[in-house]
Design an enzyme around this catalytic site. Structure first.
Site, PDB file in Angstrom:
ATOM      1  N   GLN A 119      -5.481   2.757   6.681  1.00  0.00           N
ATOM      2  CA  GLN A 119      -5.595   3.526   5.636  1.00  0.00           C
ATOM      3  C   GLN A 119      -6.731   3.746   4.654  1.00  0.00           C
ATOM      4  O   GLN A 119      -7.465   2.684   4.732  1.00  0.00           O
ATOM      5  CB  GLN A 119      -4.192   3.152   4.525  1.00  0.00           C
ATOM      6  CG  GLN A 119      -3.024   3.435   5.365  1.00  0.00           C
ATOM      7  CD  GLN A 119      -2.032   2.946   4.021  1.00  0.00           C
ATOM      8  OE1 GLN A 119      -1.633   3.998   3.408  1.00  0.00           O
ATOM      9  NE2 GLN A 119      -1.222   1.603   4.171  1.00  0.00           N
TER      10      GLN A 119
ATOM     11  N   SER B  30      -5.678  -2.828  10.554  1.00  0.00           N
ATOM     12  CA  SER B  30      -4.584  -2.674   9.999  1.00  0.00           C
ATOM     13  C   SER B  30      -3.752  -1.618  10.456  1.00  0.00           C
ATOM     14  O   SER B  30      -3.245  -1.984  11.848  1.00  0.00           O
ATOM     15  CB  SER B  30      -4.791  -2.388   8.354  1.00  0.00           C
ATOM     16  OG  SER B  30      -3.490  -2.435   7.688  1.00  0.00           O
ATOM     17  N   LEU B  31      -3.352  -0.691  10.002  1.00  0.00           N
ATOM     18  CA  LEU B  31      -2.302   0.289  10.670  1.00  0.00           C
ATOM     19  C   LEU B  31      -3.171   0.468  12.096  1.00  0.00           C
ATOM     20  O   LEU B  31      -2.272   1.276  13.142  1.00  0.00           O
ATOM     21  CB  LEU B  31      -2.366   1.651   9.676  1.00  0.00           C
ATOM     22  CG  LEU B  31      -1.907   2.975  10.620  1.00  0.00           C
ATOM     23  CD1 LEU B  31      -0.263   2.734  10.477  1.00  0.00           C
ATOM     24  CD2 LEU B  31      -2.199   4.082   9.549  1.00  0.00           C
TER      25      LEU B  31
ATOM     26  N   ARG C 167       7.214   1.170   7.961  1.00  0.00           N
ATOM     27  CA  ARG C 167       6.337   0.151   7.425  1.00  0.00           C
ATOM     28  C   ARG C 167       5.732   0.557   6.184  1.00  0.00           C
ATOM     29  O   ARG C 167       5.937  -0.108   5.111  1.00  0.00           O
ATOM     30  CB  ARG C 167       5.139  -0.067   8.509  1.00  0.00           C
ATOM     31  CG  ARG C 167       3.995  -1.030   8.108  1.00  0.00           C
ATOM     32  CD  ARG C 167       2.986  -0.913   9.352  1.00  0.00           C
ATOM     33  NE  ARG C 167       1.959  -2.002   9.206  1.00  0.00           N
ATOM     34  CZ  ARG C 167       0.712  -1.816   8.345  1.00  0.00           C
ATOM     35  NH1 ARG C 167       0.610  -0.684   8.135  1.00  0.00           N
ATOM     36  NH2 ARG C 167      -0.061  -2.859   8.313  1.00  0.00           N
TER      37      ARG C 167
ATOM     38  N   HIS D 143      -1.821  -6.311   2.825  1.00  0.00           N
ATOM     39  CA  HIS D 143      -2.186  -7.683   3.244  1.00  0.00           C
ATOM     40  C   HIS D 143      -2.514  -8.954   2.534  1.00  0.00           C
ATOM     41  O   HIS D 143      -2.715  -9.736   2.654  1.00  0.00           O
ATOM     42  CB  HIS D 143      -3.402  -7.578   3.870  1.00  0.00           C
ATOM     43  CG  HIS D 143      -3.587  -6.455   5.005  1.00  0.00           C
ATOM     44  ND1 HIS D 143      -2.952  -6.577   6.091  1.00  0.00           N
ATOM     45  CD2 HIS D 143      -3.931  -5.022   4.958  1.00  0.00           C
ATOM     46  CE1 HIS D 143      -3.065  -5.435   6.921  1.00  0.00           C
ATOM     47  NE2 HIS D 143      -3.695  -4.708   6.154  1.00  0.00           N
TER      48      HIS D 143
ATOM     49  N   GLN E 216       0.368  -9.643  10.574  1.00  0.00           N
ATOM     50  CA  GLN E 216      -0.500  -8.794  10.042  1.00  0.00           C
ATOM     51  C   GLN E 216      -0.385  -8.100   8.495  1.00  0.00           C
ATOM     52  O   GLN E 216      -1.310  -8.087   7.762  1.00  0.00           O
ATOM     53  CB  GLN E 216      -0.687  -7.393  10.994  1.00  0.00           C
ATOM     54  CG  GLN E 216      -1.781  -6.710  10.646  1.00  0.00           C
ATOM     55  CD  GLN E 216      -1.298  -5.093  10.747  1.00  0.00           C
ATOM     56  OE1 GLN E 216      -0.399  -4.681  10.236  1.00  0.00           O
ATOM     57  NE2 GLN E 216      -1.718  -4.351  11.576  1.00  0.00           N
TER      58      GLN E 216
END
Length: 314
Positions: free
Chosen positions: A10, A93-94, A118, A202, A251
């Protein structure tokens, strides 16, 4: 040896992304992937990224499928154009979900449903407006960690993205993040600003979302990655498909160790590192991380950069 592919998370989205490539002879290929996404999601993702509104695209439950589809559309185009398979894939991340689709560990349709959930779970984990993230530039990692400890004052405040030397993102409760910004500036940060994101990703505030995501991840049929996959959770390679649900659960509520991950790619002799997704956020970070090792960093953001990357690994 060989080269690596990395997939962004993102922050790389924008209205009009992939527009230049979509208007070229490769446009039909790109839109085909978004057509698949429409069948899974039930709405026109291509229309959203092409025309907006930006507020909807930037809402995490829409951002995540949009970036996954964009990354896979570019990945498929790369392969259709004769681009070789990378030796290693990774993601920020994503972007780890996108990397795992590219590596054959996860089906694209399943990944779309997962990342939509998610995003929804992340948004629901904290009351709207109560969480925040901020980028702090110009301080050592350890200094930012200490700033978080000193500024928490009983609230959640954590360093969550170690993106590059001198670039760390913190996340937590909004008032604590604001205190961290002021403390970082007092310690000499070149810049300390709130990021335009809707959730404190996170951070430990995401644990409720991670617990609920774990149920969905456990229900997915995972395959062993066909390509080597290095996770930004721990900068380690993961080959066992049985490890992946727990890794992606962890994660969501633990830091992204991007600097360590790129160094792990470079330590394998991979060169260049190619960003497969809209924009060049990771490419800028990768250049800072790999500056001393002459690491070549490329992006696939438009036709010119696609041709450059194809030539670089032919």
């Amino acid at each position: 040896m060989g080269f690596g592919f990395v997939f962004p998370g993102q922050g790389s989205q924008s209205v009009g992304m992939l527009g230049e490539l979509a208007s070229s002879s490769d446009g039909a290929s790109l839109r085909e992937t978004f057509g698949e996404a429409r069948g899974v999601l039930g709405y026109d993702l291509w229309e959203l990224i092409s025309a907006g509104p930006a507020e909807q695209l930037n809402a995490t439950e829409y951002t995540q499928p949009a970036l996954l589809a964009a990354g896979i559309a570019l990945w498929r185009l790369w392969r259709q154009r004769g681009g070789a398979e990378p030796a290693v894939v990774s993601g920020h991340s994503l972007g780890e979900f996108t990397a795992l689709v590219a590596a054959g560990a996860l089906e694209f349709a399943e990944a779309l449903a997962l990342v939509r959930a998610r995003g929804q779970l992340m948004q629901a984990a904290v009351p709207e407006g109560s969480g925040a993230m901020a980028a702090i530039l110009g301080l050592e990692d350890a200094t930012v960690v200490q700033v978080c400890r000193d500024s928490a004052d009983g609230q959640v405040l954590e360093a969550v993205n170690f993106n590059a030397p001198g670039q760390v993102v913190v996340a937590g409760e909004r008032t604590a993040v604001q205190r961290a910004i002021e403390a970082a500036r007092a310690r000499g940060a070149k810049r300390a600003v709130v990021l335009p994101v809707s959730v404190p990703a996170h951070s430990s505030l995401m644990r409720p979302a991670a617990e609920r995501l774990a149920e969905r991840l456990a229900a997915v049929h995972w395959q062993a990655p066909r390509l080597a996959f290095i996770s930004a959770v721990d900068a380690q390679e993961h080959r066992d498909p049985g490890e992946l649900p727990a890794l992606l659960t962890r994660q969501l509520a633990s830091p992204v160790r991007w600097s360590e991950t790129v160094r792990a790619l470079a330590a394998r002799g991979l060169n260049p590192i190619i960003e497969c997704g809209p924009g060049k956020v990771l490419t800028a970070l990768n250049r800072r991380i790999g500056r001393e090792g002459n690491l070549e960093c490329l992006a696939l953001e438009d036709r010119g950069s696609l041709e450059q990357a194809l030539a670089a690994v032919s």
